[in-house]
Design an enzyme around this catalytic site. Sequence first.
Site, PDB file in Angstrom:
ATOM      1  N   HIS A 275       0.770  -1.547   0.087  1.00  0.00           N
ATOM      2  CA  HIS A 275      -0.138   0.071   0.206  1.00  0.00           C
ATOM      3  C   HIS A 275       0.831   1.077  -0.191  1.00  0.00           C
ATOM      4  CE1 HIS A 275      -3.233   2.535   0.918  1.00  0.00           C
ATOM      5  NE2 HIS A 275      -3.428   2.382   1.730  1.00  0.00           N
ATOM      6  N   CYS A 276       1.888   1.013   0.102  1.00  0.00           N
ATOM      7  CA  CYS A 276       2.933   1.965   0.870  1.00  0.00           C
ATOM      8  C   CYS A 276       3.936   3.000  -0.509  1.00  0.00           C
ATOM      9  CB  CYS A 276       3.757   2.192   1.698  1.00  0.00           C
ATOM     10  SG  CYS A 276       2.573   1.760   3.453  1.00  0.00           S
ATOM     11  N   ILE A 277       5.437   2.023  -0.962  1.00  0.00           N
ATOM     12  CA  ILE A 277       5.993   2.365  -1.757  1.00  0.00           C
ATOM     13  C   ILE A 277       5.885   2.480  -3.335  1.00  0.00           C
ATOM     14  CG2 ILE A 277       8.528   0.759  -2.360  1.00  0.00           C
ATOM     15  CD1 ILE A 277       8.065   1.279   0.614  1.00  0.00           C
ATOM     16  N   ILE A 279       2.756   3.956  -3.865  1.00  0.00           N
ATOM     17  CA  ILE A 279       2.074   4.728  -4.044  1.00  0.00           C
ATOM     18  C   ILE A 279       2.888   6.396  -3.424  1.00  0.00           C
ATOM     19  CG2 ILE A 279      -0.115   5.257  -3.261  1.00  0.00           C
ATOM     20  CD1 ILE A 279      -1.313   2.533  -3.443  1.00  0.00           C
ATOM     21  N   ASP A 280       3.281   5.924  -1.908  1.00  0.00           N
ATOM     22  CA  ASP A 280       3.535   7.290  -1.640  1.00  0.00           C
ATOM     23  C   ASP A 280       4.105   8.001  -2.205  1.00  0.00           C
ATOM     24  OD1 ASP A 280       1.785   5.584   0.169  1.00  0.00           O
ATOM     25  OD2 ASP A 280       3.485   5.548   1.728  1.00  0.00           O
TER      26      ASP A 280
END
Length: 439
Positions: A275-277, A279-280
């Site tokens: 969910h992070c790398i 997208i952020d």
Amino acid sequence: MNLSREALIERLKDRTASVAVLGLGYVGLPLATIFAEAGFKVTGIDPDASKVDSICRGESYIQDVPTEQIARLVNSGNLLATTDFSVLRRVDAVSICVPTPLRKTGDPDLSYIVVATEELAQYVHPGMVVVLESTSYPGTTRELVLPKLCETSGLRVGEDLFLAFSPERVDPGRTDWTTYNTPKVIGGITPACGEVAAIWYSQALQTVVPVSSAEGAEMAKLLENTFRMINIGLVNEMALMCDRLGIDVWEVIDAAATKPFGFMKFTPGPGLGGHCIPIDPLYLSWKLRALNYTARFIDLASEINTSMPRYVVGKVQDALNGQRKPLKGSKVLVVGAAYKPDVDDLRESPALDIIGLLQQKGAEVEYHDPYIPSIEHDGWRLQSVPNVVAAASAADCIVIITDHREYDYPVLLERAALIVDTRNALGAAGRGNPKVIRL
Ligand SMILES: NC(=O)c1ccc[n+]([C@@H]2O[C@H](COP(=O)([O-])OP(=O)(O)OC[C@H]3O[C@@H](n4cnc5c(N)ncnc54)[C@H](O)[C@@H]3O)[C@@H](O)[C@H]2O)c1
């Protein structure tokens, strides 16, 4: 309850403050349990009734949070869950842990933060501390959340409402660094906001790291994740270059990693996931685009990382070609679908793209993942095959996407006719083996 700043701080320090966590997902549920363990009365609020029901029954649905812990905290009365936002009327301290995905266009989707903040705005009252945890671009807390909480309520930030940002650093599946002992950065909209939020969080978490502003805290999270994304992009490009040069990238990485200083090991793979790398960093580049600045490193790493699934499919095609078989009509078994080992998290997993691309090219695709019983994505639906070894024996080619610990790699190596190993899961046994193609 309306409280003065001093009274709020007192309630936070003696842990009689009532706490709410908005969003009971991978981030919110562990955080809610940490506050409840510290002795706060915590209410988790989530519009997803199935999650709320599960907590009310004392059952966990997040792998890292044991059911026994939820049952104990619910039985003790320290943890409640509801879909009803009106409980916020009686809450002193609120953490917002809602999703921040991307839209189909690749732009940030802030709708969850907007909706959660609008719900909260109906019940916000003097003497409340609010912390946004959802990863977003620098400025989100001040530009988006603050006006919604203050405009209709008339509350003054830093005087009767205390608003801060604190990025979550949870790494699903990890046991050495947890929500409790991973240092937590906090930055307030004003110094008073930062101070009150830090007092709250330091009651429940081992180490709080104050920074001077909400923007500083927002940017720190983006630096951390952009650092990972760019280094993964770099090592993926190393893999592409080593492939052209006929050099074993895994051996190169292991050799470089013997340097005791100035090098940090990253490994290539079939693409970014989670969910992070993936997208952020795009939240950051989006924000900078609006300021007429191109985040070049992010764009380049993103381009390389998103090209990896297609590269892997090319490797499967080449491997089959070496055995005079077309990809079309061949049986391909995808081994592991989660975005990283030993977790049940499928979000943004490269396995999704790889399965889709293999199907588009006419392969008969099956997959196995001990943690993911079925996948529905982009118009296709598959169920995990029951026995990975039997399916591997029957396949023309297997492609290892996720190196779950529970796989017996020597047995897969023995039984499979052809293996594309994108994770070096077979280690030295795969090197130089004619039926193994490594990334
Ligand atoms: N998962 C991770 O590893 C991780 C790590 C660090 C940071 N983050 C960030 O934390 C945030 C949350 O991520 P997550 O992984 O917990 O997401 P998640 O999808 O697991 O959970 C989010 C929860 O919020 C709920 N929700 C949606 N709208 C809501 C609303 N209006 N009010 C209350 N709840 C609402 C959803 O039903 C869901 O249960 C994201 O910004 C993410 O980038 C995630």
